[in-house]
Write an enzyme that holds these catalytic residues in place. Structure first.
Site, PDB file in Angstrom:
ATOM      1  CD  GLU A  85      24.104  36.657  40.247  1.00 47.75           C
ATOM      2  OE1 GLU A  85      23.887  35.813  39.351  1.00 47.75           O
ATOM      3  OE2 GLU A  85      23.975  36.392  41.452  1.00 47.75           O
ATOM      4  CB  CYS A 103      23.510  38.728  31.752  1.00 47.63           C
ATOM      5  SG  CYS A 103      22.232  39.539  32.685  1.00 47.63           S
TER       6      CYS A 103
HETATM    7  P1  NAD Z   1      33.794  41.823  31.753  1.00 43.99           P
HETATM    8  O1  NAD Z   1      34.016  40.589  32.569  1.00 43.99           O
HETATM    9  O2  NAD Z   1      34.613  42.001  30.537  1.00 43.99           O
HETATM   10  O3  NAD Z   1      34.065  43.108  32.666  1.00 43.99           O
HETATM   11  C1  NAD Z   1      33.452  43.321  33.912  1.00 43.99           C
HETATM   12  C2  NAD Z   1      34.325  44.255  34.712  1.00 43.99           C
HETATM   13  O4  NAD Z   1      35.548  43.587  35.068  1.00 43.99           O
HETATM   14  C3  NAD Z   1      34.739  45.514  33.948  1.00 43.99           C
HETATM   15  O5  NAD Z   1      34.731  46.611  34.835  1.00 43.99           O
HETATM   16  C4  NAD Z   1      36.134  45.174  33.485  1.00 43.99           C
HETATM   17  O6  NAD Z   1      36.929  46.312  33.253  1.00 43.99           O
HETATM   18  C5  NAD Z   1      36.669  44.368  34.649  1.00 43.99           C
HETATM   19  N1  NAD Z   1      37.771  43.449  34.340  1.00 43.99           N
HETATM   20  C6  NAD Z   1      37.978  42.728  33.205  1.00 43.99           C
HETATM   21  N2  NAD Z   1      39.078  41.959  33.344  1.00 43.99           N
HETATM   22  C7  NAD Z   1      39.567  42.185  34.590  1.00 43.99           C
HETATM   23  C8  NAD Z   1      40.677  41.678  35.341  1.00 43.99           C
HETATM   24  N3  NAD Z   1      41.521  40.780  34.823  1.00 43.99           N
HETATM   25  N4  NAD Z   1      40.866  42.132  36.604  1.00 43.99           N
HETATM   26  C9  NAD Z   1      40.008  43.027  37.153  1.00 43.99           C
HETATM   27  N5  NAD Z   1      38.961  43.547  36.485  1.00 43.99           N
HETATM   28  C10 NAD Z   1      38.736  43.124  35.225  1.00 43.99           C
HETATM   29  O7  NAD Z   1      32.245  41.899  31.428  1.00 43.99           O
HETATM   30  P2  NAD Z   1      31.469  42.988  30.532  1.00 43.99           P
HETATM   31  O8  NAD Z   1      31.879  42.809  29.115  1.00 43.99           O
HETATM   32  O9  NAD Z   1      31.569  44.336  31.124  1.00 43.99           O
HETATM   33  O10 NAD Z   1      29.965  42.503  30.719  1.00 43.99           O
HETATM   34  C11 NAD Z   1      29.415  41.488  29.955  1.00 43.99           C
HETATM   35  C12 NAD Z   1      29.375  40.187  30.738  1.00 43.99           C
HETATM   36  O11 NAD Z   1      28.639  40.392  31.932  1.00 43.99           O
HETATM   37  C13 NAD Z   1      28.647  39.097  29.997  1.00 43.99           C
HETATM   38  O12 NAD Z   1      29.344  37.881  30.174  1.00 43.99           O
HETATM   39  C14 NAD Z   1      27.291  39.043  30.685  1.00 43.99           C
HETATM   40  O13 NAD Z   1      26.637  37.812  30.588  1.00 43.99           O
HETATM   41  C15 NAD Z   1      27.659  39.391  32.091  1.00 43.99           C
HETATM   42  N6  NAD Z   1      26.523  39.918  32.848  1.00 43.99           N
HETATM   43  C16 NAD Z   1      25.906  39.083  33.724  1.00 43.99           C
HETATM   44  C17 NAD Z   1      24.797  39.521  34.446  1.00 43.99           C
HETATM   45  C18 NAD Z   1      24.099  38.607  35.399  1.00 43.99           C
HETATM   46  O14 NAD Z   1      23.281  39.079  36.189  1.00 43.99           O
HETATM   47  N7  NAD Z   1      24.369  37.317  35.372  1.00 43.99           N
HETATM   48  C19 NAD Z   1      24.338  40.829  34.269  1.00 43.99           C
HETATM   49  C20 NAD Z   1      25.014  41.661  33.372  1.00 43.99           C
HETATM   50  C21 NAD Z   1      26.116  41.194  32.672  1.00 43.99           C
END
Ligand code: NAD
Length: 543
Positions: free
Chosen positions: A293, A327
């Site tokens: 998501e 999100c």
């Molecule tokens: P993010 O993608 O920056 O990070 C998510 C996770 O991935 C974190 O634990 C981060 O450390 C890890 N990560 C980042 N880069 C990585 C890589 N290259 N390899 C492995 N792991 C990696 O997202 P965020 O800032 O934590 O959350 C915000 C985002 O989440 C927004 O885009 C939001 O829309 C989305 N979100 C979506 C939903 C949904 O249900 N659609 C719900 C909540 C948040």
């Protein structure tokens, strides 16, 4: 031998406490906040049920008071990630073969611990670590988190009961096996409930997990891990490995045992991980099941027949609660020119009343954004709009990161429907408004549909029923969660199954049966009561 067939009754949603003046929960929460502010936690990795300290550490600070250190956490290196994979693989047999009601019992016990003994600690940890006001913390963790746990037990029972028809003389069964390997759960900063569910949803269905929490949510996420253990989750079923995402992702995606990827976060991160897995397809024992998501560019679309006060309220709540870091947060709006003057006034009046500040001050509606990188990124969009010839900042526009990462709720007005603040996810307290000619309603619906690559949430405001129908039609694929006369945020487990498609993810509806079924690997068993004794079929005898 336990031969009962369990059917859990529909649990209903965990009641949301108000924290209103005089409510007993308010005092309890304030006390817990004060206690946490006087402590500094040491957060280890938890692998195979054992605490592991690597000595390679980082600090957890309050986003609204970034000099205040809440905890020191240990980061996993490649060696620890491999140990976590080994621990998960080792736990697989015992956990996946346990009768499902025993697993359900662990979920329900965890839910009960969160609802009672740890309720205020959990709420306070989210308030301090992720800068949520008491209400925003309450609806995330405890409440949504508890709903996820209780409903996964409830829906699992329904899924297991769904069995194929057996024709005369045979017996057909579906055995809902766990995936053959481990699930990698990668969680975002913004919802503690999601972090829990990314692990416990698959665990309910018999899976084991390697969990990388978000660095900016480690504080509340570590508490989850402790409570899972207290609830009786066996060692190795969930392994908690904070650290650098790219390091952890590299080791995990190189394991032949990777059987599932359960992700919530940005579209860019999801794409990176999917590509890494695609590159290694031949390595894996099974095709990893991928559930993600991701981001959104959620809209509020207003028809000229709408009452302005309802729209103004939806904008202020939908765009600015939790600083727009949901999100589902509204980040673009389509307003008919005939309503703009009145709407501008009402939004302005409401924003004058909105207080921004530390969540420990319960009168703050808006708190800080999560960290400096987020602050700088959001401010870069606002500064872009200030310079853009086709945009005007009508409210807010200021940020201050001296004490905490505070950005005033910002409303941008544009004449360009393709302005980058209309198309890109900003993930902060910023909404861009595009005014359309009243008579171009349907045309503008089509414009809304093709403006962004995402498809997460959206809402239509109208009194005119034909206008609502036109929006439902023209915006069919623009949102996986579509709201009529409501803000596009605030989905509740079991009531509004949540998720979107296009660039917003795989739309497996977190917290519901559609999601849980992804964590199963069904085996069909057919038994013949009286097997045939000759190969020939009747058609072979010509006469
Ligand atoms: P993010 O993608 O920056 O990070 C998510 C996770 O991935 C974190 O634990 C981060 O450390 C890890 N990560 C980042 N880069 C990585 C890589 N290259 N390899 C492995 N792991 C990696 O997202 P965020 O800032 O934590 O959350 C915000 C985002 O989440 C927004 O885009 C939001 O829309 C989305 N979100 C979506 C939903 C949904 O249900 N659609 C719900 C909540 C948040």
């Amino acid at each position: 031998m336990d031969n009962s067939i369990y059917r859990f009754s529909n649990p209903g949603n965990e009641p949301v406490k108000s924290y209103a003046p005089g409510a007993p929960e308010k005092e309890a929460l304030k006390k817990t906040l004060a206690q946490l502010c006087s402590e500094e936690w040491d957060i280890p990795l938890v692998i195979g049920g054992k605490e592991v300290r690597t000595g390679n550490t980082g600090k957890v600070v309050m986003p609204h008071d970034h000099q205040h250190v809440l905890a020191t956490y240990h980061k996993a290196g490649e060696k620890e990630v491999q140990l976590a994979i080994d621990a998960a693989v080792k736990a697989h047999k015992g956990w996946s073969e346990l009768p499902w009601v025993e697993r359900a019992s662990v979920m329900l016990r965890a839910a009960e611990l969160f609802a009672t003994k740890y309720r205020y600690l959990l709420n306070a940890s989210v308030m301090l670590g992720q800068s949520k006001n008491p209400f925003q913390a309450e609806i995330d963790a405890p409440c949504e988190l508890i709903d996820f746990l209780r409903y996964s037990a409830f829906y699992a029972g329904q899924l297991y009961a769904d069995q194929p028809y057996s024709d005369k003389g045979i017996l057909n069964r579906l055995e809902y096996r766990a995936l053959e390997g481990f699930v990698f759960s990668l969680s975002p900063f913004n919802f503690t409930s999601i972090a829990s569910n990314l692990n416990m949803g698959p665990a309910m269905m018999g899976n084991v997990a390697v969990w990388k929490p978000s660095t900016t949510a480690i504080y509340s996420n570590y508490l989850l891990m402790k409570v899972f253990q207290e609830a009786g989750l066996p060692d190795g079923v969930v392994n908690f490995v904070p650290g650098q995402g790219s390091v952890i992702g590299k080791v995990v995606t190189a394991s032949p045992h990777l059987a599932g990827f359960h992700f919530t976060g940005s579209t860019a991160t999801f794409n990176t991980l999917w590509r890494q897995m695609a590159d290694k397809l031949e390595l894996y024992r099974s095709y990893p099941k991928i559930v993600g998501e991701t981001g959104g560019k959620n809209f509020i679309f207003v028809h000229p027949s709408s009452p302005v006060t309802e729209v103004a309220t939806a904008i202020v709540r939908g765009a600015f609660e939790y600083q727009g870091q949901k999100c589902s947060a509204a980040s673009r709006a389509y307003i008919p020119k005939s309503l703009w003057k009145a709407l501008r006034e009402e939004v302005g009046d409401m924003l004058n009343e909105v207080k921004m500040g530390d969540p420990r001050d319960f009168t703050s509606f808006v708190n800080a954004v999560i960290d400096e990188a987020a602050f700088d990124n959001i401010m870069s969009y606002i500064n872009f709009a200030k310079q853009a010839p086709d945009a005007e900042v009508v409210f807010g526009g200021n940020g201050d990161k001296s004490t905490g990462y505070f950005i005033a709720p910002t409303v941008i007005l544009t004449t360009n429907p393709q302005l980058k603040t209309m198309t890109e996810e900003i993930f902060g307290p910023v909404i861009t408004i595009y005014l359309y000619d009243d008579e171009r309603y349907e045309e503008t619906l089509a414009l809304c549909d093709r403006t962004s690559p995402y498809g997460l949430t959206g809402s239509i405001f109208a009194r005119d029923r034909y206008a609502i129908q036109a929006a439902l039609d023209k915006l069919r694929y623009a949102a996986g969660n579509f709201y009529v006369n409501d803000k596009p945020t605030g989905a509740v487990i079991a009531q509004q199954p949540f998720g979107g498609s296009r660039a917003s993810g795989t739309n497996d509806k977190a917290g519901g049966p559609l999601n849980l079924v992804r964590w199963t690997n069904p085996r069909c068993i057919k038994e013949t009561f009286v097997p045939p004794t000759h190969f020939a079929y009747p058609f072979l005898a010509e006469e």
